[in-house]
Design a protein around this motif. Structure first.
Motif, short mmCIF file in Angstrom:
data_model
loop_
_atom_site.label_atom_id
_atom_site.label_comp_id
_atom_site.label_asym_id
_atom_site.label_seq_id
_atom_site.Cartn_x
_atom_site.Cartn_y
_atom_site.Cartn_z
N PRO A 63 -7.50 -0.60 -9.14
CA PRO A 63 -6.87 0.71 -8.90
C PRO A 63 -5.39 0.62 -8.54
N GLY A 64 -5.01 -0.41 -7.78
CA GLY A 64 -3.61 -0.55 -7.39
C GLY A 64 -2.69 -0.78 -8.58
N GLU A 65 -3.20 -1.41 -9.62
CA GLU A 65 -2.42 -1.61 -10.84
C GLU A 65 -2.49 -0.37 -11.74
N LEU A 66 -3.66 0.25 -11.79
CA LEU A 66 -3.83 1.43 -12.64
C LEU A 66 -2.94 2.58 -12.20
N VAL A 67 -2.77 2.75 -10.88
CA VAL A 67 -1.95 3.87 -10.42
C VAL A 67 -0.50 3.71 -10.85
N ILE A 68 -0.02 2.47 -10.91
CA ILE A 68 1.35 2.24 -11.38
C ILE A 68 1.44 2.50 -12.87
N ARG A 117 3.63 5.44 -14.59
CA ARG A 117 4.66 5.06 -15.58
C ARG A 117 4.46 5.86 -16.87
N ASP A 118 3.21 6.06 -17.26
CA ASP A 118 2.94 6.84 -18.47
C ASP A 118 3.36 8.31 -18.30
N LYS A 119 3.13 8.87 -17.11
CA LYS A 119 3.42 10.29 -16.88
C LYS A 119 4.89 10.54 -16.56
N SER A 120 5.49 9.64 -15.82
CA SER A 120 6.86 9.87 -15.35
C SER A 120 7.92 9.09 -16.11
N GLY A 121 7.47 8.17 -16.94
CA GLY A 121 8.42 7.36 -17.68
C GLY A 121 8.85 6.12 -16.95
N ARG A 122 8.48 6.00 -15.67
CA ARG A 122 8.77 4.80 -14.89
C ARG A 122 7.93 4.86 -13.62
N GLU A 123 7.75 3.72 -12.97
CA GLU A 123 7.05 3.71 -11.69
C GLU A 123 7.98 4.26 -10.62
N TYR A 124 7.39 4.72 -9.53
CA TYR A 124 8.22 5.22 -8.44
C TYR A 124 8.47 4.12 -7.42
N HIS A 165 0.83 -1.20 0.00
CA HIS A 165 0.00 0.00 0.00
C HIS A 165 0.87 1.25 0.00
N LEU A 166 1.94 1.22 0.77
CA LEU A 166 2.87 2.36 0.79
C LEU A 166 3.41 2.65 -0.60
N TYR A 167 3.76 1.60 -1.31
CA TYR A 167 4.28 1.72 -2.68
C TYR A 167 3.24 2.30 -3.63
N ARG A 168 1.98 1.87 -3.52
CA ARG A 168 0.92 2.39 -4.41
C ARG A 168 0.66 3.86 -4.11
N TYR A 169 0.54 4.20 -2.84
CA TYR A 169 0.30 5.60 -2.50
C TYR A 169 1.48 6.49 -2.87
N ALA A 170 2.69 5.96 -2.78
CA ALA A 170 3.87 6.75 -3.16
C ALA A 170 3.84 7.10 -4.65
N ASN A 171 3.35 6.19 -5.47
CA ASN A 171 3.21 6.48 -6.89
C ASN A 171 2.12 7.53 -7.12
N LEU A 172 1.03 7.45 -6.38
CA LEU A 172 -0.02 8.45 -6.48
C LEU A 172 0.50 9.81 -6.03
N PHE A 173 1.29 9.83 -4.98
CA PHE A 173 1.88 11.05 -4.45
C PHE A 173 2.76 11.72 -5.50
N GLU A 174 3.55 10.93 -6.19
CA GLU A 174 4.41 11.48 -7.23
C GLU A 174 3.57 12.07 -8.37
N MET A 175 2.50 11.38 -8.75
CA MET A 175 1.64 11.83 -9.85
C MET A 175 0.90 13.12 -9.51
N ILE A 176 0.31 13.17 -8.31
CA ILE A 176 -0.57 14.28 -7.96
C ILE A 176 0.21 15.48 -7.40
N GLU A 177 1.18 15.20 -6.52
CA GLU A 177 1.87 16.29 -5.85
C GLU A 177 3.30 16.50 -6.37
N HIS A 178 3.74 15.61 -7.25
CA HIS A 178 5.08 15.72 -7.86
C HIS A 178 6.18 15.75 -6.79
N ARG A 179 6.00 14.91 -5.80
CA ARG A 179 6.96 14.82 -4.69
C ARG A 179 7.32 13.36 -4.46
#
Length: 402
Positions: free
Chosen positions: A369-374, A378-385, A136-150
């Protein structure tokens, strides 16, 4: 030096009431505070919330007006304590930032409990759950990068790794397979009771948080991810609450709750790095000692036993927030492909699990959703976080159904 909370005297209850000025504590600095200070705050908030909700449930089942009045008096002070603890969190933190902190608590607190738990069956329950919170930490971290760019690594300060655990889509199990066997209240080690209460309260807090904050986001992927992981947290509460012996009396449960609060405030005093926060832990401990004394008196009067027949005569070794990277990696290498069946664990899919997976995912796990966020990150950042601090982690082949 041993510390027996049953023999200590705290602040008398009639001197525990605080005014608004005293309750309006200054929050921690989100940019400079120790991440584990934030973890201790979140963990103790969960403990206080559990204490309040348990007291309300007890009152709803108690016919004795005098007992209900005492519960109400103590509960009001517990509510003040909860406000002080939770209000230590900074208002500047976003919901996602707080979410990542919640998952860091889940990972490092559950991993620590798993390491210290003496009962093999209970230990397995914590080992199983920690690999899911880790993901869950990993999924939310990817969401965090997408939404807040952090980067989540800045929030967890490299203390906790951010990388895949047991894939989130695999966490959906038939409800009956989330119920575990309880410990035996007459034979289990007292520390096992405290572990079960602590992790149950922590997961319950996370479940409640996600249920309420999920729909506050506008981004569809955020709303979906909170919905999915919120459902899994409900499974986790079922998983952990079923470890507690249902044969415990109300008086016994009250005693265990108050003793556990003393244990955790005393524990976190030992390692707290923020002097102002440490002073709050010390104050609350002295309040809880009186709450425990009152609970012990009720227990002796109504249950007819000595409290030391139920709880330890001295506090166990303190609960510690510390990195658990090697331990979690070992579990990833050996237990990532576990699921549950009945009250046990298996490494192969079974019919009931497959049916639930089909029903919840509609046959396409890539749309969970857990797969979609990755995929979206990946589409926005070029790789998963992900953030690994000790080299690439092993990824065993999954034998549960995909």
């Amino acid at each position: 030096m041993t510390f027996n909370p049953l023999q200590e005297r705290g602040i008398p209850l009639d001197r525990q009431l605080r005014n608004w000025r005293e309750l309006n504590v200054a929050p921690i600095d989100p940019d400079h505070a120790d991440p584990y200070t934030r973890c201790r705050i979140i963990a103790l908030n969960g403990i206080e919330v559990e204490s309040i909700m348990f007291s309300h449930q007890f009152a709803r089942h108690c016919p004795d007006p005098a007992v209900k009045q005492q519960l109400a008096e103590v509960r009001y002070i517990e509510a003040q304590q909860q406000k002080v603890v939770n209000w230590l969190l900074p208002g500047l933190a976003s919901v996602l930032e707080t979410t990542i902190a919640y998952e860091q608590v889940a990972v490092d607190l559950t991993a620590w409990v798993a390491r210290m738990e003496p009962d093999p069956y209970l230990k397995q329950a914590y080992q199983f759950g920690v690999l899911e919170d880790f993901d869950h930490l990993y999924r939310y971290a990817n969401l965090f990068e997408m939404i807040e760019h952090r980067k989540a690594e800045k929030l967890v300060d490299d203390l906790t790794e951010v990388m895949p655990g047991r894939p989130t889509y695999l966490h959906h199990r038939h409800p009956i397979d989330n119920v575990r066997e309880p410990y035996d209240k007459n034979t289990t080690d007292p520390i096992s009771k405290l572990h079960a209460l602590t992790i149950m309260a922590a997961e319950q807090q996370t479940m409640n948080f996600y249920m309420n904050v999920g729909p506050t986001y506008m981004e569809p992927i955020a709303r979906q991810l909170y919905q999915e992981i919120g459902l899994i947290e409900e499974e986790h509460v079922t998983h952990y609450e079923s470890l507690v012996d249902p044969g415990e009396t109300w008086w016994e449960m009250l005693l265990n709750h108050e003793y556990n609060e003393c244990y955790l405030y005393h524990s976190f005093m030992q390692t707290e790095s923020d002097p102002k926060v440490k002073a709050i832990w010390e104050l609350h401990l002295n309040m809880e000692l009186e709450h425990l004394r009152l609970a012990a008196e009720l227990f002796k009067r109504h249950d007819g036993r000595d409290p030391e027949q139920v709880v330890a005569s001295a506090l166990p070794a303190p609960v510690t927030f510390e990195p658990n990277k090697a331990y979690v990696r070992e579990l990833l290498a050996t237990q990532i492909d576990y699921t549950t069946i009945g009250t046990g664990y298996v490494q192969e899919a079974h019919e009931r699990f497959e049916q639930l997976q089909q029903a919840i995912h509609g046959g396409d796990v890539s749309q969970s959703p857990g797969e979609l966020v990755i995929a979206e990150n990946r589409d926005k950042s070029g790789r998963e976080y992900r953030h690994e601090t000790e080299g690439p982690h092993p990824v065993p082949s999954l034998r549960v159904n995909r």
